[in-house]
Write an enzyme that holds these catalytic residues in place. Structure first.
Site, PDB file in Angstrom:
ATOM      1  N   LYS A   1       0.974  -1.204  -0.075  1.00 33.59           N
ATOM      2  CA  LYS A   1       0.084  -0.068   0.015  1.00 33.59           C
ATOM      3  C   LYS A   1       0.699   1.226  -0.098  1.00 33.59           C
ATOM      4  O   LYS A   1       1.572   1.262   1.006  1.00 33.59           O
ATOM      5  CB  LYS A   1      -0.900   0.249   1.226  1.00 33.59           C
ATOM      6  CG  LYS A   1      -2.038   1.046   1.085  1.00 33.59           C
ATOM      7  CD  LYS A   1      -2.570   1.675   2.545  1.00 33.59           C
ATOM      8  CE  LYS A   1      -1.574   2.641   3.151  1.00 33.59           C
ATOM      9  NZ  LYS A   1      -1.783   4.266   2.462  1.00 33.59           N
TER      10      LYS A   1
ATOM     11  N   GLY B 145       7.265   4.078   8.340  1.00 30.26           N
ATOM     12  CA  GLY B 145       6.381   5.179   8.438  1.00 30.26           C
ATOM     13  C   GLY B 145       6.612   5.781   9.892  1.00 30.26           C
ATOM     14  O   GLY B 145       7.842   5.710  10.375  1.00 30.26           O
ATOM     15  N   SER B 146       5.776   6.424  10.339  1.00 32.61           N
ATOM     16  CA  SER B 146       5.677   7.375  11.878  1.00 32.61           C
ATOM     17  C   SER B 146       5.858   5.997  12.744  1.00 32.61           C
ATOM     18  O   SER B 146       5.515   5.162  12.834  1.00 32.61           O
ATOM     19  CB  SER B 146       4.647   8.262  11.859  1.00 32.61           C
ATOM     20  OG  SER B 146       3.525   7.557  11.975  1.00 32.61           O
ATOM     21  N   THR B 147       6.513   6.641  14.083  1.00 32.25           N
ATOM     22  CA  THR B 147       6.520   5.541  15.127  1.00 32.25           C
ATOM     23  C   THR B 147       5.136   5.380  15.737  1.00 32.25           C
ATOM     24  O   THR B 147       4.849   4.288  16.070  1.00 32.25           O
ATOM     25  CB  THR B 147       7.451   6.371  16.197  1.00 32.25           C
ATOM     26  OG1 THR B 147       8.866   6.145  15.568  1.00 32.25           O
ATOM     27  CG2 THR B 147       7.649   5.466  17.335  1.00 32.25           C
TER      28      THR B 147
ATOM     29  N   GLY C  64       3.686   2.834  13.794  1.00 30.59           N
ATOM     30  CA  GLY C  64       4.215   1.612  13.969  1.00 30.59           C
ATOM     31  C   GLY C  64       3.798   0.827  15.227  1.00 30.59           C
ATOM     32  O   GLY C  64       3.525  -0.095  15.439  1.00 30.59           O
TER      33      GLY C  64
ATOM     34  N   GLU D 112      10.412   0.169  10.148  1.00 28.54           N
ATOM     35  CA  GLU D 112      11.317   1.426   9.755  1.00 28.54           C
ATOM     36  C   GLU D 112      10.470   2.667  10.303  1.00 28.54           C
ATOM     37  O   GLU D 112       9.634   3.174   9.426  1.00 28.54           O
ATOM     38  CB  GLU D 112      11.697   1.443   8.537  1.00 28.54           C
ATOM     39  CG  GLU D 112      12.259   0.087   7.920  1.00 28.54           C
ATOM     40  CD  GLU D 112      13.781  -0.111   8.214  1.00 28.54           C
ATOM     41  OE1 GLU D 112      14.474   0.706   9.073  1.00 28.54           O
ATOM     42  OE2 GLU D 112      14.375  -1.192   7.992  1.00 28.54           O
TER      43      GLU D 112
ATOM     44  N   CYS E 121      13.688  10.111   7.149  1.00 32.44           N
ATOM     45  CA  CYS E 121      13.526   9.520   8.460  1.00 32.44           C
ATOM     46  C   CYS E 121      14.831   9.821   9.173  1.00 32.44           C
ATOM     47  O   CYS E 121      14.877   9.835  10.454  1.00 32.44           O
ATOM     48  CB  CYS E 121      13.180   8.010   8.362  1.00 32.44           C
ATOM     49  SG  CYS E 121      13.990   7.333   7.022  1.00 32.44           S
TER      50      CYS E 121
ATOM     51  N   GLU F 229      10.495  14.623  16.039  1.00 34.40           N
ATOM     52  CA  GLU F 229      10.690  14.509  14.773  1.00 34.40           C
ATOM     53  C   GLU F 229       9.856  15.522  14.163  1.00 34.40           C
ATOM     54  O   GLU F 229       8.415  15.608  14.046  1.00 34.40           O
ATOM     55  CB  GLU F 229      10.358  13.112  14.212  1.00 34.40           C
ATOM     56  CG  GLU F 229      10.904  12.900  12.760  1.00 34.40           C
ATOM     57  CD  GLU F 229      10.559  11.756  12.270  1.00 34.40           C
ATOM     58  OE1 GLU F 229       9.555  11.326  12.358  1.00 34.40           O
ATOM     59  OE2 GLU F 229      11.255  11.010  11.404  1.00 34.40           O
TER      60      GLU F 229
HETATM   61  P1  NAP Z   1       2.652   7.497   8.645  1.00 34.39           P
HETATM   62  O1  NAP Z   1       1.655   8.626   9.134  1.00 34.39           O
HETATM   63  O2  NAP Z   1       2.945   6.464   9.596  1.00 34.39           O
HETATM   64  O3  NAP Z   1       2.056   6.636   7.368  1.00 34.39           O
HETATM   65  C1  NAP Z   1       2.949   5.616   6.788  1.00 34.39           C
HETATM   66  C2  NAP Z   1       2.014   4.659   6.052  1.00 34.39           C
HETATM   67  O4  NAP Z   1       1.076   3.856   6.955  1.00 34.39           O
HETATM   68  C3  NAP Z   1       0.961   5.321   5.139  1.00 34.39           C
HETATM   69  O5  NAP Z   1       0.883   4.550   3.844  1.00 34.39           O
HETATM   70  C4  NAP Z   1      -0.201   5.418   5.981  1.00 34.39           C
HETATM   71  O6  NAP Z   1      -1.269   5.813   4.972  1.00 34.39           O
HETATM   72  C5  NAP Z   1      -0.229   4.258   6.513  1.00 34.39           C
HETATM   73  N1  NAP Z   1      -0.892   3.958   7.516  1.00 34.39           N
HETATM   74  C6  NAP Z   1      -1.553   5.168   8.380  1.00 34.39           C
HETATM   75  N2  NAP Z   1      -2.140   4.580   9.489  1.00 34.39           N
HETATM   76  C7  NAP Z   1      -2.248   3.363   9.364  1.00 34.39           C
HETATM   77  C8  NAP Z   1      -2.487   2.023  10.303  1.00 34.39           C
HETATM   78  N3  NAP Z   1      -3.480   2.435  11.409  1.00 34.39           N
HETATM   79  N4  NAP Z   1      -2.389   0.851   9.935  1.00 34.39           N
HETATM   80  C9  NAP Z   1      -1.766   0.871   8.821  1.00 34.39           C
HETATM   81  N5  NAP Z   1      -1.252   1.635   7.864  1.00 34.39           N
HETATM   82  C10 NAP Z   1      -1.431   2.909   8.258  1.00 34.39           C
HETATM   83  O7  NAP Z   1       3.874   8.173   8.141  1.00 34.39           O
HETATM   84  P2  NAP Z   1       4.107   9.253   7.234  1.00 34.39           P
HETATM   85  O8  NAP Z   1       3.730  10.681   7.730  1.00 34.39           O
HETATM   86  O9  NAP Z   1       3.528   9.089   6.113  1.00 34.39           O
HETATM   87  O10 NAP Z   1       5.467   9.395   6.967  1.00 34.39           O
HETATM   88  C11 NAP Z   1       6.495   9.859   7.636  1.00 34.39           C
HETATM   89  C12 NAP Z   1       7.207   9.188   8.541  1.00 34.39           C
HETATM   90  O11 NAP Z   1       8.019   7.742   8.029  1.00 34.39           O
HETATM   91  C13 NAP Z   1       8.170   9.653   9.522  1.00 34.39           C
HETATM   92  O12 NAP Z   1       8.005   9.522  10.967  1.00 34.39           O
HETATM   93  C14 NAP Z   1       9.455   9.169   9.031  1.00 34.39           C
HETATM   94  O13 NAP Z   1      10.603   9.165   9.934  1.00 34.39           O
HETATM   95  C15 NAP Z   1       8.997   7.718   8.852  1.00 34.39           C
HETATM   96  N6  NAP Z   1       9.878   7.126   7.873  1.00 34.39           N
HETATM   97  C16 NAP Z   1      10.624   6.214   8.200  1.00 34.39           C
HETATM   98  C17 NAP Z   1      11.834   5.689   7.561  1.00 34.39           C
HETATM   99  C18 NAP Z   1      12.583   4.486   7.912  1.00 34.39           C
HETATM  100  O14 NAP Z   1      13.338   3.941   7.115  1.00 34.39           O
HETATM  101  N7  NAP Z   1      12.778   4.199   9.079  1.00 34.39           N
HETATM  102  C19 NAP Z   1      11.683   5.772   6.178  1.00 34.39           C
HETATM  103  C20 NAP Z   1      10.642   6.799   5.477  1.00 34.39           C
HETATM  104  C21 NAP Z   1       9.886   7.577   6.432  1.00 34.39           C
HETATM  105  P3  NAP Z   1      -1.683   7.360   4.612  1.00 34.39           P
HETATM  106  O15 NAP Z   1      -0.368   7.990   3.852  1.00 34.39           O
HETATM  107  O16 NAP Z   1      -2.878   7.124   3.896  1.00 34.39           O
HETATM  108  O17 NAP Z   1      -1.872   7.991   5.950  1.00 34.39           O
END
Ligand code: NAP
Ligand code: MG
Length: 492
Positions: free
Chosen positions: A196, A248-250, A253, A270, A304, A402
């Site tokens: 997704k 994605g976000s902590t 996660g 991650e 990230c 962050e």
């Molecule tokens: P996010 O809100 O956590 O979203 C990540 C993904 O999860 C999106 O596809 C999101 O869909 C989906 N999602 C949201 N709620 C969910 C749930 N309850 N169950 C399953 N999936 C769900 O993160 P973001 O704001 O898009 O991305 C930024 C974050 O990603 C930052 O915290 C960054 O540090 C982290 N990141 C980490 C790495 C790494 O390798 N460590 C790499 C890149 C980014 P939607 O987009 O539709 O909300």
């Protein structure tokens, strides 16, 4: 003889260089609406929860996107299971490798078009999508294609087997690259996939499905479901999923870990980060300036592992900040499709609001704000000027949380011990950078940092053969290198 070196003239880098516009002209045709890719077929999906994907540099919609509900997610998982049982797990590893090589080659052939589409959907400069995102995505497929028939060497002397169906959820900051990081090792290890993409950046993953069609990847081996958080939740909690890979976000996660606790599912997470870039007085300062800029202003800070905290040795702090501000003053912010642009758009209105909120909190808590670039912030679209916050403390919100934007918080230190202590004073543990010409100090400090990745005299350097991932609240599991295969294998 007078041994005093003649004083160098002051570098005058302030202000915009007079460059003509140099827009990337490769045409990309977007569809009016993007559905899903299930069992090798384009599926329109229901249109009840359709949403727009926007160009963040203009705020204008590019296309409509379907949101998969639990029934559609179930179809995708069933297709992945069928492909796993009947085709992918039966195929010789060498043949699986050939398909992955074909994906890599086709990514290279379509690289320019993919770079333009990514820039329009994500907002990051064409220079980054062209030189970083797309080439690295292809490299990941090339690298893991080579592993497909050598899995026994991933865990010598042990028996390794694929897990089955992998559910993968990715963020918007590196849409195509994160898809490559997830899909390439999963396929090489013999698994099938349902992925997704993030709600705001679905386009390049859909283009990747065109590549799957072009190279005749067997139906169901990779399935794509578009949608928001609810689609992701339906996917990771589906009972027939063997493996969950999330970037994605902590916060999300944690939700996913709670949801799959007690099930058979294996997981890799991650998550977020609050990287420290540690600059010692004996570092090559101008190189360190480039590294600090690369660490936080690259990709608008949507990284990230961003080096969002600068820890600079007190004796050189004033000089270093002076050099940093002068260099940042030469960065060009604006049209991401212009080849001269350094700083593109923030990915969404929501993220823009988040970044602006953090800048305001920083100032309220006493930080001194400096913003600069070679040109003014564009009026339309979502842009944030490169921002440097000084006069901050360890306890300040902007130092602890962050921000995920082009905002650098600056702290100083006097000794290596103090630098390590401050760098480790965070709940995260993803990445850090150390800048010094003294190798013994470099190794000493690097080994004491609580981070999954430590770059030495560099920052944000990636290679498919090198593992990447965090510790503590930055997650667990590795992507890249042989370590990146292990989360997709059962080792007996
Ligand atoms: P996010 O809100 O956590 O979203 C990540 C993904 O999860 C999106 O596809 C999101 O869909 C989906 N999602 C949201 N709620 C969910 C749930 N309850 N169950 C399953 N999936 C769900 O993160 P973001 O704001 O898009 O991305 C930024 C974050 O990603 C930052 O915290 C960054 O540090 C982290 N990141 C980490 C790495 C790494 O390798 N460590 C790499 C890149 C980014 P939607 O987009 O539709 O909300
Ligand atoms: Mg999101």
């Amino acid at each position: 003889m007078n041994k005093t070196a003649p004083k160098k003239p002051e570098l005058q880098l302030q202000g915009a260089l007079d460059l003509s516009p140099s827009p990337e002209s490769c045409p990309v045709t977007f569809r009016e609406r993007y559905g899903h890719f299930i069992d090798g077929k384009r599926v329109a999906g229901k249109d009840a929860d359709d949403f727009d994907t926007l160009n963040p540099a203009t705020g204008q919609p590019i296309a409509r996107v379907a949101a998969a509900d639990a029934t559609e997610v179930d179809k995708a998982v069933k297709a992945a299971r069928k492909a796993y049982d009947k085709v992918w797990s039966k195929m010789s590893p060498a043949d699986r490798g050939k398909y992955i090589y074909r994906i890599a080659r086709r990514l290279q052939e379509r690289s320019r078009e993919l770079a333009v589409a990514e820039t329009i959907d994500n907002g990051k400069p064409i220079r980054e999508t062209r030189d970083v995102d797309v080439p690295l995505a292809a490299q990941h497929f090339f690298y893991y294609a080579g592993w497909a028939d050598k899995l026994q060497y991933a865990a010598p002397g042990r028996d390794v087997r694929p897990l089955g169906v992998a559910a993968q959820v990715i963020p918007w900051n590196f849409p195509l690259l994160m898809a490559a990081w997830k899909i390439a090792p999963a396929l090489a290890a013999g698994n099938t996939v349902v992925i997704k993409p993030a709600e705001t950046t679905p386009i390049t993953v859909t283009m990747l499905t065109e590549i799957f069609e072009e190279i005749d990847l067997p139906p169901g081996v990779v399935n794509v479901v578009n949608g928001a958080g609810a689609t992701g939740a339906a996917l990771v909690t589906h009972p027939d999923v063997d493996k969950v890979a999330f970037t994605g976000s902590t916060g999300v996660g944690r939700i996913i870990m709670r949801a799959i606790a007690g099930t058979k599912k294996k997981a890799t997470m991650e998550l977020g980060g609050k990287g420290a870039n540690i600059v010692f007085a004996d570092a090559a300062l101008d190189q360190a300036v480039e590294g600090v800029i690369n660490g936080i202003f690259f990709n608008q800070g949507h990284v990230c592992c961003a080096g969002s905290r600068l820890l600079v040795e007190e004796s050189i702090a004033a000089d270093f900040l002076d050099r940093l501000r002068r260099r940042v003053s030469t960065l060009r912010i604006g049209n991401p499709l212009d080849k001269n642009t350094d700083i593109g758009a923030i990915n969404s209105a929501e993220q823009l609001a988040t970044v602006e909120r953090y800048i305001a909190i920083g100032q309220r808590e006493g930080a001194e704000l400096w913003q600069g670039a070679a040109c003014a912030r564009p009026d339309a679209g979502y842009f944030v000027m490169p921002t440097i916050l000084t006069g901050v403390q360890q306890s300040d919100t902007v130092v602890r949380e962050e921000i995920f934007g082009p905002v650098l918080s600056v702290l100083t230190f006097r000794t290596p011990d103090e630098a390590v202590k401050k760098a480790n004073d965070t709940e995260y543990g993803l990445a850090a950078g150390v800048w010094t010409e003294k190798t013994s100090k470099l190794f000493d400090v690097a080994h004491r940092l609580n981070a999954g990745v430590v770059w030495a005299n560099g920052y944000n350097l990636f290679d498919p053969a090198s593992p990447f991932g965090g510790i503590r609240h930055s997650g667990f599991g590795r992507e890249g290198g042989p370590a990146g295969l292990m989360p997709y294998l059962e080792v007996r």
